[in-house]
Design a protein around this motif. Structure first.
Motif, PDB file in Angstrom:
ATOM      1  N   VAL A  58       0.852  -1.188   0.000  1.00 24.45           N
ATOM      2  CA  VAL A  58       0.000   0.000   0.000  1.00 24.45           C
ATOM      3  C   VAL A  58       0.887   1.237   0.000  1.00 24.45           C
ATOM      4  N   VAL A  59       0.426   2.243  -0.720  1.00 16.43           N
ATOM      5  CA  VAL A  59       1.123   3.527  -0.772  1.00 16.43           C
ATOM      6  C   VAL A  59       0.103   4.617  -0.448  1.00 16.43           C
ATOM      7  N   GLY A  60       0.450   5.487   0.486  1.00 19.19           N
ATOM      8  CA  GLY A  60      -0.399   6.617   0.810  1.00 19.19           C
ATOM      9  C   GLY A  60       0.288   7.909   0.421  1.00 19.19           C
ATOM     10  N   LEU A  61      -0.450   8.793  -0.217  1.00 20.58           N
ATOM     11  CA  LEU A  61       0.086  10.093  -0.598  1.00 20.58           C
ATOM     12  C   LEU A  61      -0.799  11.177   0.010  1.00 20.58           C
ATOM     13  N   ASP A  62      -0.157  12.200   0.563  1.00 21.96           N
ATOM     14  CA  ASP A  62      -0.905  13.304   1.133  1.00 21.96           C
ATOM     15  C   ASP A  62      -0.066  14.580   1.029  1.00 21.96           C
ATOM     16  N   PRO A  63      -0.696  15.724   0.789  1.00 27.53           N
ATOM     17  CA  PRO A  63       0.068  16.970   0.689  1.00 27.53           C
ATOM     18  C   PRO A  63       0.607  17.472   2.024  1.00 27.53           C
ATOM     19  N   SER A  64       0.112  16.949   3.138  1.00 24.96           N
ATOM     20  CA  SER A  64       0.554  17.403   4.453  1.00 24.96           C
ATOM     21  C   SER A  64       1.762  16.598   4.931  1.00 24.96           C
ATOM     22  N   GLU A  65       2.894  17.265   5.100  1.00 28.56           N
ATOM     23  CA  GLU A  65       4.097  16.609   5.621  1.00 28.56           C
ATOM     24  C   GLU A  65       3.826  16.016   7.005  1.00 28.56           C
ATOM     25  N   GLN A  66       3.103  16.751   7.825  1.00 27.91           N
ATOM     26  CA  GLN A  66       2.820  16.282   9.176  1.00 27.91           C
ATOM     27  C   GLN A  66       1.968  15.012   9.152  1.00 27.91           C
TER      28      GLN A  66
END
Length: 255
Positions: A58-66
């Motif tokens: 699984v790969v998760g991508l999110d614009p929030s570094e935190q």
């Protein structure tokens, strides 16, 4: 399904539970041995739930570094190495260049993710390009009809369904286990997109629409009259006419 407590936002995962709703599990089906991209992933609770249900990678991508740092820490706590669960900080529109693989068996998005994206067609093109042949995109979003109703009882239409102005706050994305811990105060709020706009964008991006389902449940009590049930979802009282509070779409790429 018990929700994580505010004091321990990852408590459910550390207890071996997951945050997926029953209808999501049924509609996606068995993910054993499959690759899955969660776009965007928030703090990774949903992404890791799919990993524990057997997804090979699984790969998760999110614009929030935190949010991504939180997801990585949680994956490490659960003993999941990067070959099982990887997380990337990047803009959703840049996903094709940011994620480690060119395509995935399942591309999953939802939980109010589209509300923070002004360009649905660009999102659909980006997501569709990451669906492997024989794979599919699965979307779960708050139903935009619910935004036209009054906040207290959900029984009166008080907003124009077709006028999509920015909202200051949305209960799906500002609360709950996948809430952005570091929201952008200058983002201009959120925008609900009509269902027809979303489905048409996916079809134009080259995916085949397998189903569009509407559900009478909400993961949060967005109206004061909603009642919590044993499955952790909120519904209108039995004596109330129902309206769709959530919708889901499955769109596939032929093998």
């Amino acid at each position: 399904m018990d929700s994580p407590t505010p004091e321990d936002p990852h408590g459910a995962d550390r207890a071996g539970e997951d945050v997926l709703r029953d209808f999501e599990v049924a509609e996606v089906g068995d993910v054993t041995g499959r690759t899955l991209l969660h776009l965007p992933c928030g703090t990774g609770l949903g992404t890791l739930s799919w990993a524990r249900r057997g997804a090979a990678h699984v790969v998760g991508l999110d614009p929030s570094e935190q949010a991504v740092e939180t997801a990585r820490a949680l994956a490490a706590d659960l003993g999941l190495t990067q070959d099982r669960a990887a997380f990337v900080a990047a803009d959703v529109y840049d996903a094709a260049e940011a994620v480690p693989d060119r395509a995935y068996d399942v591309v999953h998005t939802g939980g109010g993710a589209l509300r923070r994206l002004p360009d649905v067609e660009r999102w659909a093109e980006t997501a569709a390009a990451l669906v492997a042949p024989g794979g599919f995109l699965y979307l779960v979003e708050p139903h935009p009809l619910a935004d036209a109703l009054d906040d207290e009882t959900g029984s009166r239409i008080v907003h124009d369904y077709f006028v999509r102005e920015h909202f200051v706050r949305d209960p799906w994305t500002d609360t709950g286990p996948d809430a952005d811990p570091d929201p952008d105060p200058d983002s201009g709020g959120e925008r609900a997109h009509p269902v027809g706009e979303v489905v048409t964008a996916l079809a134009r991006a080259g995916l085949r629409i397998d189903f569009l389902h509407e559900h009478d449940v909400s993961p949060v009590p967005r109206y004061a009259v909603l009642q919590r049930h044993e499955d952790g979802c909120y519904r209108f009282p039995a004596d109330r006419p129902r309206v769709p509070l959530t919708y889901s779409v499955k769109a596939s790429r032929p093998a």
